[in-house]
Design a protein around this motif. Structure first.
Motif, PDB file in Angstrom:
ATOM      1  N   LEU A   7      -8.312   8.959  11.908  1.00  0.00           N
ATOM      2  CA  LEU A   7      -8.268  10.038  10.926  1.00  0.00           C
ATOM      3  C   LEU A   7      -7.991   9.497   9.527  1.00  0.00           C
ATOM      4  O   LEU A   7      -8.501  10.017   8.541  1.00  0.00           O
ATOM      5  CB  LEU A   7      -7.190  11.051  11.299  1.00  0.00           C
ATOM      6  CG  LEU A   7      -7.375  11.754  12.636  1.00  0.00           C
ATOM      7  CD1 LEU A   7      -6.168  12.635  12.936  1.00  0.00           C
ATOM      8  CD2 LEU A   7      -8.648  12.565  12.631  1.00  0.00           C
ATOM      9  N   PHE A   8      -7.175   8.445   9.459  1.00  0.00           N
ATOM     10  CA  PHE A   8      -6.808   7.819   8.199  1.00  0.00           C
ATOM     11  C   PHE A   8      -6.977   6.320   8.345  1.00  0.00           C
ATOM     12  O   PHE A   8      -6.733   5.772   9.421  1.00  0.00           O
ATOM     13  CB  PHE A   8      -5.351   8.154   7.826  1.00  0.00           C
ATOM     14  CG  PHE A   8      -5.139   9.621   7.597  1.00  0.00           C
ATOM     15  CD1 PHE A   8      -5.315  10.165   6.334  1.00  0.00           C
ATOM     16  CD2 PHE A   8      -4.793  10.450   8.635  1.00  0.00           C
ATOM     17  CE1 PHE A   8      -5.139  11.525   6.119  1.00  0.00           C
ATOM     18  CE2 PHE A   8      -4.614  11.810   8.430  1.00  0.00           C
ATOM     19  CZ  PHE A   8      -4.791  12.352   7.164  1.00  0.00           C
ATOM     20  N   VAL A   9      -7.401   5.651   7.274  1.00  0.00           N
ATOM     21  CA  VAL A   9      -7.670   4.217   7.342  1.00  0.00           C
ATOM     22  C   VAL A   9      -7.090   3.476   6.146  1.00  0.00           C
ATOM     23  O   VAL A   9      -6.824   4.069   5.098  1.00  0.00           O
ATOM     24  CB  VAL A   9      -9.187   3.935   7.438  1.00  0.00           C
ATOM     25  CG1 VAL A   9      -9.770   4.461   8.745  1.00  0.00           C
ATOM     26  CG2 VAL A   9      -9.929   4.525   6.249  1.00  0.00           C
ATOM     27  N   SER A  10      -6.946   2.183   6.319  1.00  0.00           N
ATOM     28  CA  SER A  10      -6.451   1.312   5.254  1.00  0.00           C
ATOM     29  C   SER A  10      -7.534   1.125   4.184  1.00  0.00           C
ATOM     30  O   SER A  10      -8.696   1.488   4.373  1.00  0.00           O
ATOM     31  CB  SER A  10      -6.078  -0.048   5.836  1.00  0.00           C
ATOM     32  OG  SER A  10      -7.256  -0.708   6.279  1.00  0.00           O
ATOM     33  N   ARG A  36      -7.536   8.929  -4.241  1.00  0.00           N
ATOM     34  CA  ARG A  36      -6.454   7.976  -4.001  1.00  0.00           C
ATOM     35  C   ARG A  36      -6.000   8.108  -2.543  1.00  0.00           C
ATOM     36  O   ARG A  36      -6.350   9.066  -1.867  1.00  0.00           O
ATOM     37  CB  ARG A  36      -5.279   8.270  -4.924  1.00  0.00           C
ATOM     38  CG  ARG A  36      -5.627   8.052  -6.376  1.00  0.00           C
ATOM     39  CD  ARG A  36      -4.380   7.754  -7.188  1.00  0.00           C
ATOM     40  NE  ARG A  36      -4.721   7.357  -8.541  1.00  0.00           N
ATOM     41  CZ  ARG A  36      -5.080   6.127  -8.908  1.00  0.00           C
ATOM     42  NH1 ARG A  36      -5.163   5.178  -8.011  1.00  0.00           N
ATOM     43  NH2 ARG A  36      -5.371   5.854 -10.149  1.00  0.00           N
ATOM     44  N   ALA A  37      -5.229   7.157  -2.099  1.00  0.00           N
ATOM     45  CA  ALA A  37      -4.676   7.197  -0.746  1.00  0.00           C
ATOM     46  C   ALA A  37      -3.851   8.470  -0.583  1.00  0.00           C
ATOM     47  O   ALA A  37      -3.193   8.924  -1.518  1.00  0.00           O
ATOM     48  CB  ALA A  37      -3.816   5.970  -0.490  1.00  0.00           C
ATOM     49  N   VAL A  38      -3.888   9.027   0.605  1.00  0.00           N
ATOM     50  CA  VAL A  38      -3.173  10.270   0.884  1.00  0.00           C
ATOM     51  C   VAL A  38      -1.689   9.993   1.085  1.00  0.00           C
ATOM     52  O   VAL A  38      -0.848  10.601   0.451  1.00  0.00           O
ATOM     53  CB  VAL A  38      -3.763  10.972   2.128  1.00  0.00           C
ATOM     54  CG1 VAL A  38      -3.016  12.243   2.440  1.00  0.00           C
ATOM     55  CG2 VAL A  38      -5.235  11.263   1.910  1.00  0.00           C
ATOM     56  N   ARG A  39      -1.370   9.081   1.969  1.00  0.00           N
ATOM     57  CA  ARG A  39       0.018   8.686   2.208  1.00  0.00           C
ATOM     58  C   ARG A  39       0.038   7.360   2.934  1.00  0.00           C
ATOM     59  O   ARG A  39      -0.897   7.033   3.651  1.00  0.00           O
ATOM     60  CB  ARG A  39       0.804   9.740   2.970  1.00  0.00           C
ATOM     61  CG  ARG A  39       0.215  10.107   4.320  1.00  0.00           C
ATOM     62  CD  ARG A  39       1.066  10.990   5.160  1.00  0.00           C
ATOM     63  NE  ARG A  39       1.467  12.195   4.486  1.00  0.00           N
ATOM     64  CZ  ARG A  39       2.047  13.202   5.055  1.00  0.00           C
ATOM     65  NH1 ARG A  39       2.283  13.169   6.334  1.00  0.00           N
ATOM     66  NH2 ARG A  39       2.397  14.258   4.370  1.00  0.00           N
ATOM     67  N   HIS A  40       1.082   6.649   2.728  1.00  0.00           N
ATOM     68  CA  HIS A  40       1.256   5.333   3.361  1.00  0.00           C
ATOM     69  C   HIS A  40       0.049   4.427   3.140  1.00  0.00           C
ATOM     70  O   HIS A  40      -0.368   3.692   4.032  1.00  0.00           O
ATOM     71  CB  HIS A  40       1.555   5.468   4.852  1.00  0.00           C
ATOM     72  CG  HIS A  40       2.711   6.348   5.153  1.00  0.00           C
ATOM     73  ND1 HIS A  40       3.991   6.041   4.790  1.00  0.00           N
ATOM     74  CD2 HIS A  40       2.776   7.563   5.765  1.00  0.00           C
ATOM     75  CE1 HIS A  40       4.807   7.004   5.184  1.00  0.00           C
ATOM     76  NE2 HIS A  40       4.093   7.945   5.759  1.00  0.00           N
TER      77      HIS A  40
END
Length: 65
Positions: A7-10, A36-40
């Motif tokens: 769902l989320f990637v680096s 931008r990145a969503v979180r972490h």
């Protein structure tokens, strides 16, 4: 066995999904062309896919109430 779809990637994986170098990816992020990145420090895969398919509304195209 089913393949897991993240769902989320680096940053590196997001760039790879868009077939570009991480430096190119970050240049587009810093220019505001990509989110931008969503979180972490992770990017939302569905959002990146929607942008590339042209189905995501750009921030300048959002309606103001």
């Amino acid at each position: 066995m089913a393949q897991v779809q993240p769902l989320f990637v680096s940053e590196r994986t997001a760039a790879k999904l868009l077939d570009m170098k991480p430096s190119e990816f970050m240049s587009l992020v810093n220019a505001g062309a990509l989110p931008r990145a969503v979180r972490h420090n992770r990017w939302d895969v569905a959002e990146l896919q929607a942008i590339m398919r042209g189905t995501k509304i750009k921030p300048s195209e959002e309606f103001k109430l």
